[in-house]
Design a protein around this motif. Structure first.
Motif, PDB file in Angstrom:
ATOM      1  N   LEU A  27       6.091  11.536 113.031  1.00  0.00           N
ATOM      2  CA  LEU A  27       6.546  11.003 111.746  1.00  0.00           C
ATOM      3  C   LEU A  27       5.446  11.264 110.730  1.00  0.00           C
ATOM      4  O   LEU A  27       4.262  11.174 111.052  1.00  0.00           O
ATOM      5  CB  LEU A  27       6.799   9.502 111.848  1.00  0.00           C
ATOM      6  N   ALA A  28       5.802  11.568 109.512  1.00  0.00           N
ATOM      7  CA  ALA A  28       4.776  11.840 108.501  1.00  0.00           C
ATOM      8  C   ALA A  28       5.310  11.499 107.119  1.00  0.00           C
ATOM      9  O   ALA A  28       5.439  12.347 106.252  1.00  0.00           O
ATOM     10  CB  ALA A  28       4.327  13.296 108.558  1.00  0.00           C
ATOM     11  N   GLU A  29       5.624  10.221 106.919  1.00  0.00           N
ATOM     12  CA  GLU A  29       6.116   9.768 105.625  1.00  0.00           C
ATOM     13  C   GLU A  29       4.952   9.626 104.649  1.00  0.00           C
ATOM     14  O   GLU A  29       3.827   9.296 105.035  1.00  0.00           O
ATOM     15  CB  GLU A  29       6.820   8.425 105.786  1.00  0.00           C
ATOM     16  N   SER A  30       5.214   9.868 103.386  1.00  0.00           N
ATOM     17  CA  SER A  30       4.188   9.675 102.373  1.00  0.00           C
ATOM     18  C   SER A  30       3.786   8.210 102.310  1.00  0.00           C
ATOM     19  O   SER A  30       4.613   7.305 102.399  1.00  0.00           O
ATOM     20  CB  SER A  30       4.711  10.114 101.002  1.00  0.00           C
ATOM     21  N   THR A  31       2.483   7.979 102.178  1.00  0.00           N
ATOM     22  CA  THR A  31       2.005   6.604 102.048  1.00  0.00           C
ATOM     23  C   THR A  31       2.217   6.055 100.639  1.00  0.00           C
ATOM     24  O   THR A  31       2.174   4.854 100.428  1.00  0.00           O
ATOM     25  CB  THR A  31       0.507   6.514 102.367  1.00  0.00           C
ATOM     26  N   SER A  32       2.395   6.941  99.669  1.00  0.00           N
ATOM     27  CA  SER A  32       2.477   6.534  98.260  1.00  0.00           C
ATOM     28  C   SER A  32       1.236   5.758  97.843  1.00  0.00           C
ATOM     29  O   SER A  32       1.287   4.879  96.984  1.00  0.00           O
ATOM     30  CB  SER A  32       3.739   5.700  97.999  1.00  0.00           C
ATOM     31  N   CYS A  33       0.116   6.079  98.466  1.00  0.00           N
ATOM     32  CA  CYS A  33      -1.140   5.398  98.188  1.00  0.00           C
ATOM     33  C   CYS A  33      -2.181   6.419  97.731  1.00  0.00           C
ATOM     34  O   CYS A  33      -2.156   7.561  98.187  1.00  0.00           O
ATOM     35  CB  CYS A  33      -1.676   4.696  99.433  1.00  0.00           C
ATOM     36  N   THR A  34      -3.084   5.994  96.867  1.00  0.00           N
ATOM     37  CA  THR A  34      -4.183   6.852  96.434  1.00  0.00           C
ATOM     38  C   THR A  34      -5.475   6.368  97.070  1.00  0.00           C
ATOM     39  O   THR A  34      -5.873   5.211  96.890  1.00  0.00           O
ATOM     40  CB  THR A  34      -4.337   6.832  94.906  1.00  0.00           C
ATOM     41  N   GLU A  35      -6.116   7.249  97.836  1.00  0.00           N
ATOM     42  CA  GLU A  35      -7.430   6.958  98.397  1.00  0.00           C
ATOM     43  C   GLU A  35      -8.486   7.358  97.363  1.00  0.00           C
ATOM     44  O   GLU A  35      -8.332   8.357  96.650  1.00  0.00           O
ATOM     45  CB  GLU A  35      -7.651   7.757  99.687  1.00  0.00           C
ATOM     46  N   MET A  36      -9.559   6.580  97.292  1.00  0.00           N
ATOM     47  CA  MET A  36     -10.566   6.847  96.261  1.00  0.00           C
ATOM     48  C   MET A  36     -11.937   6.337  96.688  1.00  0.00           C
ATOM     49  O   MET A  36     -12.050   5.491  97.581  1.00  0.00           O
ATOM     50  CB  MET A  36     -10.132   6.223  94.930  1.00  0.00           C
ATOM     51  N   VAL A  37     -12.958   6.871  96.046  1.00  0.00           N
ATOM     52  CA  VAL A  37     -14.315   6.362  96.207  1.00  0.00           C
ATOM     53  C   VAL A  37     -14.535   5.349  95.093  1.00  0.00           C
ATOM     54  O   VAL A  37     -14.607   5.707  93.919  1.00  0.00           O
ATOM     55  CB  VAL A  37     -15.364   7.494  96.124  1.00  0.00           C
ATOM     56  N   GLY A  56      15.158   5.189 116.938  1.00  0.00           N
ATOM     57  CA  GLY A  56      15.232   4.423 115.699  1.00  0.00           C
ATOM     58  C   GLY A  56      13.934   4.386 114.925  1.00  0.00           C
ATOM     59  O   GLY A  56      13.668   3.424 114.192  1.00  0.00           O
ATOM     60  N   ALA A  57      13.111   5.429 115.051  1.00  0.00           N
ATOM     61  CA  ALA A  57      11.787   5.426 114.424  1.00  0.00           C
ATOM     62  C   ALA A  57      11.769   6.234 113.136  1.00  0.00           C
ATOM     63  O   ALA A  57      12.312   7.337 113.072  1.00  0.00           O
ATOM     64  CB  ALA A  57      10.751   5.987 115.395  1.00  0.00           C
ATOM     65  N   TYR A  58      11.145   5.686 112.126  1.00  0.00           N
ATOM     66  CA  TYR A  58      10.888   6.403 110.878  1.00  0.00           C
ATOM     67  C   TYR A  58       9.757   5.691 110.153  1.00  0.00           C
ATOM     68  O   TYR A  58       9.489   4.512 110.378  1.00  0.00           O
ATOM     69  CB  TYR A  58      12.135   6.450 109.982  1.00  0.00           C
ATOM     70  N   GLY A  59       9.070   6.432 109.294  1.00  0.00           N
ATOM     71  CA  GLY A  59       8.047   5.832 108.451  1.00  0.00           C
ATOM     72  C   GLY A  59       8.702   5.214 107.234  1.00  0.00           C
ATOM     73  O   GLY A  59       9.472   5.869 106.532  1.00  0.00           O
ATOM     74  N   HIS A  60       8.418   3.942 106.988  1.00  0.00           N
ATOM     75  CA  HIS A  60       9.072   3.227 105.886  1.00  0.00           C
ATOM     76  C   HIS A  60       8.309   3.468 104.586  1.00  0.00           C
ATOM     77  O   HIS A  60       7.118   3.200 104.494  1.00  0.00           O
ATOM     78  CB  HIS A  60       9.144   1.734 106.191  1.00  0.00           C
ATOM     79  N   THR A  61       9.021   3.947 103.572  1.00  0.00           N
ATOM     80  CA  THR A  61       8.387   4.306 102.299  1.00  0.00           C
ATOM     81  C   THR A  61       7.681   3.129 101.637  1.00  0.00           C
ATOM     82  O   THR A  61       6.671   3.303 100.965  1.00  0.00           O
ATOM     83  CB  THR A  61       9.428   4.859 101.316  1.00  0.00           C
ATOM     84  N   SER A  62       8.203   1.928 101.816  1.00  0.00           N
ATOM     85  CA  SER A  62       7.633   0.766 101.133  1.00  0.00           C
ATOM     86  C   SER A  62       6.542   0.074 101.938  1.00  0.00           C
ATOM     87  O   SER A  62       5.937  -0.883 101.459  1.00  0.00           O
ATOM     88  CB  SER A  62       8.736  -0.243 100.801  1.00  0.00           C
ATOM     89  N   PHE A  63       6.303   0.538 103.154  1.00  0.00           N
ATOM     90  CA  PHE A  63       5.230  -0.009 103.975  1.00  0.00           C
ATOM     91  C   PHE A  63       4.211   1.078 104.313  1.00  0.00           C
ATOM     92  O   PHE A  63       3.700   1.159 105.428  1.00  0.00           O
ATOM     93  CB  PHE A  63       5.785  -0.642 105.253  1.00  0.00           C
ATOM     94  N   GLY A  64       3.912   1.923 103.339  1.00  0.00           N
ATOM     95  CA  GLY A  64       2.851   2.905 103.475  1.00  0.00           C
ATOM     96  C   GLY A  64       3.088   3.947 104.549  1.00  0.00           C
ATOM     97  O   GLY A  64       2.141   4.529 105.075  1.00  0.00           O
TER      98      GLY A  64
END
Length: 583
Positions: free
Chosen positions: A321-331, A557-565
């Motif tokens: 599975l490789a759903e987008s996290t919709s998160c920005t990693e930063m320093v 029944g597995a998938y990466g949930h868009t709203s849970f990263g």
């Protein structure tokens, strides 16, 4: 629910759909001219893997860490929120249990509807469903939801979502219910009705009620900080045993009723979380998928060094599975401490940072992109981050040296960065890239379960921290204010604003945008503010990642949930053949 709320919610879901489309493909190109839309590593993105589960059996979760917090007053790490709110406790509202963009849509949970607003979106009323029960069969009441909202203010329960503190009338100075003090702005006229009085309009408030803050905790079960070890269940499972850093076992909550819950399917009979495993060990076990590992899922993302073992084997790749996290990693840089109280020094970090090296360290271009803004792409037109600073992906070392010289640091500086112990390669990429410009970096690693508590201690933390932020729902109001509003910095349990950024002009503009009643106008204003904050350099954007997770051959029944990263949705995952799982 009035029409204006519905219109806004629809606009937000549309924004999420656009964002997901933009992140999933479209052939975004950079130095490698890669086309992620055709990359085999993300072929399962937005899809359910393994078919429909059968009821029964034991689901195994293989993890390299303990949970940061499961107390719903403290749970604000996206994967932990998924696990807690899908398995152990219910919230007023929740997200649909669906793959792809549909996972960004709200649906009812404890509440009968999506909330009714009045007083210009400053008052919100929710009615609980009848027949809701805890694990001991006692009824769930509106007073229990109020109690958990109140306990989220307690100084001894830091680190949780602070929407209540930001919006409720009378929240200033409130310290929780320990001394018998209560918030008059949360009313419970009867056991099934709860009313929230806000000090300013908040049309997106229903989205906030998805957070664990808005789950029920009966006062009789509250044990203060120890509640973290044994949350009292209102969900489909309860904790049978929990040995910190070793194992958690969940069994069915026989008083949970599917008739009151359209989201959670509760397929497995038991869920066993094994902690403290090495990340590479997890990868190898799931690649082989032998014995009980066939009925297992990974908690931690696939390690970069394991990627070739997966992508070269079609049968294994089909289980990634490789759903987008919709998160920005930063320093994030400590802007309140020298030398990072100097904007020139902070800009030097932005220019010295080699984002291409960070992409490699976090799994390579098949699974992530370099970040070019603060907010993730889903909050920008077309689902794509703008390139505000136009810094080359590998950095501009000479420009960084010039900025240090202008700051009076021509001889360079020495500093330290905190990373999770599983992210040492990231720390090394930061160390090497900043070192080119004369910024000597010492790496400090912390166990993942203690990471946020460590960087949340503002007195003892290092100058630099590598972390990220995910919007709680698709709106700039859930990103920039939480990461850059200095009014909500806490001495301990500090969340989001790990740069400790306090800028009067920025905070004033945030208040102005929050007061806007036109959603499109507000969205545009958040986008503009993103660039303005970036120019002041409290952080250096690094990577926008996917969350690559391997599952065993007996998982369904597995998938990466868009709203849970991008974490596996524990509301729906189960087994193809329960008889093949460990008992």
């Amino acid at each position: 629910m009035n029409k204006r709320t519905y219109t806004l919610a629809t606009a937000l879901v549309t924004a999420l759909a656009l964002g997901t489309t933009g992140c999933s493909g479209g052939g975004k190109k950079s130095d490698g001219a890669r086309d992620r839309g055709k990359n085999p590593a993300i072929s399962n993105n937005g899809a359910v893997v393994g078919g429909t589960p059968q009821k029964g059996g034991t689901l195994n979760v293989l993890s390299n860490q303990d949970f940061t917090h499961l107390d719903p007053a403290r749970n604000w790490v996206v994967g932990d929120m998924d696990f807690g709110s899908r398995l152990l406790y219910r919230t007023l509202l929740t997200y649909k249990a669906q793959a792809g963009a549909k996972g960004g849509e709200l649906t009812t949970d404890l509440a009968e509807d999506l909330g009714v607003s009045s007083n210009g979106a400053k008052t919100w009323t929710f009615k609980l469903k009848p027949g809701l029960k805890y694990e001991d069969g006692t009824p769930i009441t509106a007073q229990d939801v109020k109690y958990n909202v109140e306990r989220s203010f307690s100084p001894d329960l830091p680190g949780g979502p602070d929407y209540a503190a930001r919006y409720l009338v009378g929240a200033e100075g409130y310290q929780g219910p320990a001394q018998g003090k209560h918030l008059d702005s949360v009313k419970t006229p009867d056991d099934r009705t709860i009313v929230f009085e806000l000090r300013k309009p908040f049309a997106e408030f229903p989205y906030a009620t998805v957070l664990p803050t808005f789950s029920p905790v009966p006062k009789s079960q509250d044990k203060g900080p120890q509640y973290d070890n044994r949350p009292f269940s209102s969900g489909p499972y309860k904790i049978e045993s929990y040995a910190r850093d070793k194992q958690m076992v969940l069994v069915r909550n026989t008083h949970w009723s599917a008739a009151t819950d359209s989201v959670r399917k509760a397929y497995p009979d038991r869920i066993v979380v094994t902690m403290g495993l090495k990340a590479n060990q997890i990868d190898d076990r799931l690649i082989a998928s032998a014995g009980g590992d066939a009925s297992s899922v990974a908690w931690a993302p696939l390690r970069p060094e394991s990627t070739p073992k997966v992508l070269t084997k079609p049968d294994v790749r089909a289980r990634l599975l490789a759903e987008s996290t919709s998160c920005t990693e930063m320093v994030q840089m400590h802007t309140g401490r020298a030398p990072f109280d100097n904007v020139k020094v902070r800009q030097a970090v932005q220019y010295a940072l080699d984002r291409e090296a960070l992409v490699t360290a976090t799994g390579g271009p098949a699974l992530n992109d370099p970040a070019t803004a603060l907010m993730p792409g889903l909050l920008f037109p077309g689902g794509k981050q703008p390139d505000t600073l136009k810094i080359p992906l590998t950095g501009d070392v000479e420009k960084a040296k010039q900025l240090l010289k202008e700051a009076g640091k021509a001889g360079g500086i020495s500093t330290s960065v905190t990373v999770s112990s599983g992210d040492k390669a990231i720390g090394e990429a930061i160390q090497q890239s900043l070192g080119r410009a004369g910024i000597k970096v010492t790496i400090e690693t912390v166990d993942p379960s203690a990471f946020y508590d460590t960087i949340g201690d503002t007195k003892t933390r290092t100058d630099l921290a590598y972390t990220g932020w995910c919007p709680d729902f698709p709106s700039g109001s859930t990103f920039l204010p939480f990461v850059f509003d200095g009014r909500y910095i806490k001495e301990k349990g500090n969340s989001g604003n790990h740069s400790l950024f306090r800028d009067d002009a920025t905070m004033k503009r945030m208040d102005e945008i929050a007061a806007m009643t036109d959603a499109k106008q507000a969205n545009k204003a958040w986008q503009e503010l993103d660039g303005q904050i970036l120019a002041k350099a409290p952080t250096a954007p690094a990577v926008v990642e996917r969350k690559p997770l391997l599952i065993g051959t007996n998982i369904a029944g597995a998938y990466g949930h868009t709203s849970f990263g991008g974490q596996i949705d524990y509301a729906t995952v189960g087994l193809k053949d329960p008889a093949k799982s460990a008992s």
